[in-house]
Structures are given as structure tokens and as C-alpha cells.
Design a protein around this motif. Structure first.
Motif, mmCIF file in Angstrom:
data_model
loop_
_atom_site.group_PDB
_atom_site.id
_atom_site.type_symbol
_atom_site.label_atom_id
_atom_site.label_comp_id
_atom_site.label_asym_id
_atom_site.label_seq_id
_atom_site.Cartn_x
_atom_site.Cartn_y
_atom_site.Cartn_z
ATOM 1 N N PHE A 22 0.812 -1.230 0.000
ATOM 2 C CA PHE A 22 0.000 0.000 0.000
ATOM 3 C C PHE A 22 0.839 1.272 0.000
ATOM 4 O O PHE A 22 0.284 2.360 0.057
ATOM 5 N N VAL A 23 2.146 1.140 -0.025
ATOM 6 C CA VAL A 23 3.026 2.314 -0.106
ATOM 7 C C VAL A 23 3.998 2.114 -1.262
ATOM 8 O O VAL A 23 4.413 1.000 -1.553
ATOM 9 N N ARG A 24 4.323 3.180 -1.911
ATOM 10 C CA ARG A 24 5.215 3.143 -3.069
ATOM 11 C C ARG A 24 6.389 4.094 -2.825
ATOM 12 O O ARG A 24 6.309 5.010 -2.011
ATOM 13 N N GLY A 25 7.459 3.864 -3.560
ATOM 14 C CA GLY A 25 8.590 4.770 -3.525
ATOM 15 C C GLY A 25 9.446 4.597 -2.281
ATOM 16 O O GLY A 25 9.401 3.564 -1.600
ATOM 17 N N ALA A 26 10.216 5.640 -1.990
ATOM 18 C CA ALA A 26 11.126 5.608 -0.846
ATOM 19 C C ALA A 26 10.334 5.447 0.451
ATOM 20 O O ALA A 26 9.235 5.992 0.597
ATOM 21 N N ILE A 27 10.903 4.696 1.378
ATOM 22 C CA ILE A 27 10.257 4.474 2.671
ATOM 23 C C ILE A 27 10.384 5.749 3.497
ATOM 24 O O ILE A 27 11.475 6.312 3.652
ATOM 25 N N ASP A 28 9.275 6.201 4.016
ATOM 26 C CA ASP A 28 9.217 7.447 4.786
ATOM 27 C C ASP A 28 10.112 7.334 6.022
ATOM 28 O O ASP A 28 9.869 6.482 6.888
ATOM 29 N N PRO A 29 11.143 8.171 6.150
ATOM 30 C CA PRO A 29 12.032 8.087 7.313
ATOM 31 C C PRO A 29 11.331 8.447 8.622
ATOM 32 O O PRO A 29 11.852 8.163 9.695
ATOM 33 N N ALA A 30 10.149 9.068 8.548
ATOM 34 C CA ALA A 30 9.415 9.412 9.765
ATOM 35 C C ALA A 30 8.716 8.199 10.382
ATOM 36 O O ALA A 30 8.282 8.255 11.533
ATOM 37 N N LEU A 31 8.623 7.110 9.633
ATOM 38 C CA LEU A 31 7.999 5.903 10.182
ATOM 39 C C LEU A 31 8.858 5.318 11.284
ATOM 40 O O LEU A 31 10.090 5.456 11.282
ATOM 41 N N ALA A 32 8.214 4.647 12.228
ATOM 42 C CA ALA A 32 8.970 3.907 13.247
ATOM 43 C C ALA A 32 9.934 2.961 12.541
ATOM 44 O O ALA A 32 9.609 2.397 11.482
ATOM 45 N N ASN A 33 11.102 2.776 13.123
ATOM 46 C CA ASN A 33 12.150 1.987 12.488
ATOM 47 C C ASN A 33 11.658 0.598 12.085
ATOM 48 O O ASN A 33 11.897 0.136 10.978
ATOM 49 N N GLY A 34 10.936 -0.060 12.989
ATOM 50 C CA GLY A 34 10.448 -1.404 12.705
ATOM 51 C C GLY A 34 9.452 -1.438 11.563
ATOM 52 O O GLY A 34 9.417 -2.392 10.778
#
Length: 197
Positions: A25-37
Motif C-alpha cells: 500500500f506504499v510506493r517509492g522511498a520508505i518514509d524516514p518518519a515511520l517507526a524503524n520497525g
């Protein structure tokens, strides 16, 4: 692989498991604001998809499908393999399938504010059909395939996909028996390298 496999292969960490569900459900670069896990879970989901799509056994299995199903062989295999996993779930998890499924749905409910709208809708779909536990039933696989087919923009044969799966059932079971243990090992090694328990 499909949703049950991604949730299981993410391991017991809730953040990583949530990321495993977010992967479609998400595309592109992984959002750095997301929790690390969560970010690791998305990355693992993508690594599992790449490993699966390029594995020689899966490449050979896709070639078994006759037109017009061959174009959709990846979808058919992914969903059928979740059925095989659900039927044999106690081999791969100390948590019973229904409990695992209930826990996954509870995780999606608890973290609903973090989910994109498409995953929120999909979570409601899972709840309404007791998925992923209900993947253990053949009749549910037919329903799931029809649902996937209805969401694709072009005309497709997925609603009749169980006809082709039934023709190939013995061969697909053999592929799954070889492939899935290797995939489990791949996911375990990936989690170890990235410090996920």
C-alpha cells in the motif's frame, strides 16, 4: 507472496508486522518518519517479493499456466500459496491460525490512524471475511480471486482462476513444498541481518 505469508514472515515484532502489511500500500522511498520497525517491515516485504518473483521454482511455476491465465500467474500463485500456508499453518507457527489472524486484525485496528486509506479499507475487507484465517478454505480462494479481478482495470480471467489452479494443483503443491521453506530461511536471515527479532 500474499498477506498471510507477509505477516508471518515479518516475525513477531508488531512494528515489522505492520510494515509487512503496509508493503502493498506504499510506493517509492520508505518514509524516514515511520517507526524503524515499520520501515524495516516494508523493506522486508519488498525483499520477499523480489526473492519470490526471481526464484527459479516460481519462474518455472508461472510457465505452467496456460493463456489467458499466464499473465496473472503471479497473482494466482501468491493467493494459492497463502491457502497452502493456512492449511499447514501449525507447521510454521506456534500460534494457531485463528489466533494469529485475530491478532493481525487487532494490530490493524489499533494502528488504524497510521494506515493509508487503502489499507484501512482493506482491513475492513479482512474483518468482513475473517481473513487471513479463512484462506484455509478453497471456496474463499475463489472469492478472493474474483475480488482481485474486479479491482483490476482490464478484463481478466481471475474469477475463474480456481479452474486453472485445480488443473495444476499437484505441481503447485510440489513447488510450494520446495519453495516456502527456502523463503522462510531467507526472511529469517534478512531479519537477523537487520536486527529484527
Amino acid at each position: 507472496m500474499n498477506h498471510l505469508a507477509h505477516a508471518l514472515l515479518a516475525g513477531p515484532d508488531p512494528d515489522c508486522r505492520l510494515g509487512g502489511m503496509l508493503g502493498d500500500f506504499v510506493r517509492g522511498a520508505i518514509d524516514p518518519a515511520l517507526a524503524n520497525g515499520v520501515g524495516h517491515g516494508i523493506a522486508l516485504h519488498r525483499a520477499i517479493d523480489t526473492y519470490t518473483d526471481t526464484h527459479a521454482a516460481i519462474v518455472d511455476a508461472r510457465a505452467l499456466f496456460e493463456p489467458p491465465y499466464r499473465r496473472y500467474a503471479g497473482i494466482l500463485i501468491d493467493i494459492w500459496f497463502d491457502h497452502l500456508l493456512a492449511r499447514d499453518f501449525d507447521r510454521w507457527s506456534a500460534v494457531p491460525l485463528q489466533s494469529f489472524s485475530d491478532d493481525l486484525l487487532a494490530l490493524l485496528d489499533d494502528r488504524s490512524p497510521e494506515l493509508p486509506p487503502a489499507l484501512q479499507r482493506f482491513s475492513r475487507y479482512l474483518h468482513a471475511r475473517d481473513l487471513p484465517a479463512a484462506y484455509a478454505g478453497r471456496e474463499m480462494i475463489g472469492e478472493v480471486l474474483a475480488g482481485v479481478g474486479s479491482r483490476l482495470t482490464r478484463s481478466n480471467p481471475l474469477a475463474q482462476g480456481m479452474v486453472e489452479i485445480s488443473r495444476l494443483e499437484a505441481e503447485l503443491a510440489q513447488v510450494y513444498a520446495v519453495f516456502f521453506p527456502q523463503l522462510v530461511g531467507f526472511a529469517e536471515r534478512w531479519r537477523t541481518v537487520h536486527g529484527i527479532r
